[in-house]
Design a protein around this motif. Structure first.
Motif, mmCIF file in Angstrom:
data_model
loop_
_atom_site.group_PDB
_atom_site.id
_atom_site.type_symbol
_atom_site.label_atom_id
_atom_site.label_comp_id
_atom_site.label_asym_id
_atom_site.label_seq_id
_atom_site.Cartn_x
_atom_site.Cartn_y
_atom_site.Cartn_z
ATOM 1 N N ASP A 153 0.872 -1.201 -0.031
ATOM 2 C CA ASP A 153 0.137 0.082 0.038
ATOM 3 C C ASP A 153 0.808 1.248 -0.006
ATOM 4 N N VAL A 191 7.326 4.014 9.319
ATOM 5 C CA VAL A 191 6.814 5.299 9.639
ATOM 6 C C VAL A 191 7.998 6.232 10.003
ATOM 7 N N GLU A 228 0.052 4.188 2.377
ATOM 8 C CA GLU A 228 0.176 3.948 3.751
ATOM 9 C C GLU A 228 1.516 3.291 4.131
ATOM 10 N N ARG A 229 2.565 3.386 3.123
ATOM 11 C CA ARG A 229 3.771 2.810 3.215
ATOM 12 C C ARG A 229 3.753 1.553 4.034
ATOM 13 N N SER A 230 2.911 0.675 3.533
ATOM 14 C CA SER A 230 2.630 -0.566 4.454
ATOM 15 C C SER A 230 2.707 -1.704 3.364
ATOM 16 N N ARG A 266 5.041 -1.755 8.280
ATOM 17 C CA ARG A 266 4.572 -0.515 7.955
ATOM 18 C C ARG A 266 5.900 0.440 8.139
#
Length: 401
Positions: free
Chosen positions: A285, A313, A288-290, A311
């Protein structure tokens, strides 16, 4: 072609032989045993020395295709011989089958006898027409094991013999073969028959491995920080081959599609080396950087399913924090190592290695783990874990005082 190895020693006897497919020209003292020559001069320490009387079999190697006690064989008598030590079977398909069977049947414990045991087992798998337990036990009488009780060793050899015969691989001729310099028939032997050929390993296909959703038996969370911005870290996570090179023992054989990878992880424990092969599906994704990696693999009777959700962050000082949620389910003999506490501790050490290699990759350096790495070493991980727990216990003890 490998260049020949030349070793010179004043006042010694010259000898030329082939060791693991490589020409060796050396000068040895007449009293030097083949085992000492392999270990001390050629640094082939997989050949173990136990009794040094030809009783225990730990030093067994192949000489002209025949198992021989290298602790009783003078190196100077091996002129023209073809010697294969345990290191010379890395690309041998039959030895790969035996190593996998030894792993499945827990046919080793301390591992000291295993190199010689495997050389003998390979000869049995070549010669015996059927997996006769009595004949296997008689043949193994020259290889002593003080740990396992032999049951797993015998079963492993039986499995390999039965499987090869079921695939139509016939035993080698039962005729008397010309023996090399260690044999009583050397003086009258006819021209030597070539040693049994090393069979190239054909990597099993994983294209048919099904990867489906599952209910994890256990789940835990891990996180780590790297000193690079989240965009760069997440972009690297999209390169599956690069990510695999950062994880000790992991490898990718093929990428049939952008969302599917086929490969596995190598596990090395002394002379035993196996590969858990399987496949994984990949979903990402970007907003969402996931992402999610769902995989399944097996080795013999053991199987594993796993899920990694990650993920990326913002981290401290412009870096990144990678948050992981790991779920898994184990089946077969490997399940005995699936206790949540043990898996969590070992995973923590693997994640630390992965984070260090990931940073090296982002910095443009080669990671420690990669295509040439020997594989995941559970003994090293367990030893580190043990010392870590001892250190933690001592720290708590000092705090109480």
């Amino acid at each position: 072609m490998n260049a020949p190895v030349r070793l010179r020693r004043a006042g010694a006897t010259p000898v030329a032989l082939t060791v693991n497919g490589r020409a060796v020209a050396a000068e040895v003292e007449p009293r030097t045993h083949l085992a000492d020559f392999m270990r001390e001069d050629l640094n082939l320490t997989g050949t173990h020395l136990g009794c040094e009387h030809g009783v225990c079999g730990a030093c067994t190697v192949l000489v002209d295709g025949e198992p021989a006690r290298s602790c009783l064989t003078f190196a100077a008598t091996c002129e023209g011989a073809d010697v294969v030590t345990i290191e010379g079977f890395d690309d041998d398909a039959l030895m790969a089958e035996l190593r996998a069977a030894f792993n499945r049947e827990h046919a080793l414990q301390c591992g000291f006898c295993t190199p010689g045991m495997l050389v003998t087992a390979r000869d049995l798998a070549l010669r015996l027409a059927e997996p006769d337990e009595r004949r296997i036990r008689v043949a193994l009488a020259g290889n002593l094991c003080r740990c396992t009780g032999y049951l797993g060793i015998v079963r492993a050899i039986q499995q390999v013999i039965a499987d090869r015969r079921a695939r139509g691989i016939e035993p080698v001729s039962g005729e008397v073969r010309a023996l090399g310099p260690v044999g009583a028939r050397c003086a009258t032997a006819a021209p030597r028959e070539p040693a049994a050929p090393i069979e190239p390993i054909a990597a099993p296909s994983t294209s048919a491995v099904a990867v489906s959703d599952f209910a994890p038996a256990h789940t835990f969370e891990q996180s780590f920080v790297v000193a690079f911005p989240p965009e760069r870290v997440f972009a690297l996570f999209g390169d599956v081959r690069a990510v695999a090179e950062c994880l000790p023992g992991a490898f990718v054989d093929a990428m049939p599609s952008p969302d599917r990878a086929e490969g596995g992880i190598r596990v090395a424990l002394g002379p035993i080396a196996v590969a858990f092969r399987g496949a994984a599906t990949i979903a990402r994704d970007e907003a969402e950087r996931s992402g999610r990696i769902l995989g399944a693999g097996a080795d013999g009777r053991s199987g594993a399913q796993g899920e990694i959700r990650y993920r990326v962050v913002d981290g401290p000082d412009g870096g990144s924090e990678v948050r992981l949620t790991v779920g898994y389910a184990l089946k077969g003999p490997i399940a005995q190592f699936g206790r949540p506490g043990l898996v969590r501790d070992i995973a923590g050490r693997l994640v630390a290695d992965f984070a260090r290699n990931l940073e090296a990759r982002l910095a443009g350096r080669a990671p420690d783990a990669g295509p040439g790495s020997p594989g995941l070493n559970p003994l090293r991980l367990a030893t580190g874990l043990l010392f870590g727990r001892i250190a933690s216990w001592l720290a708590r003890l000092r705090a109480r005082r």
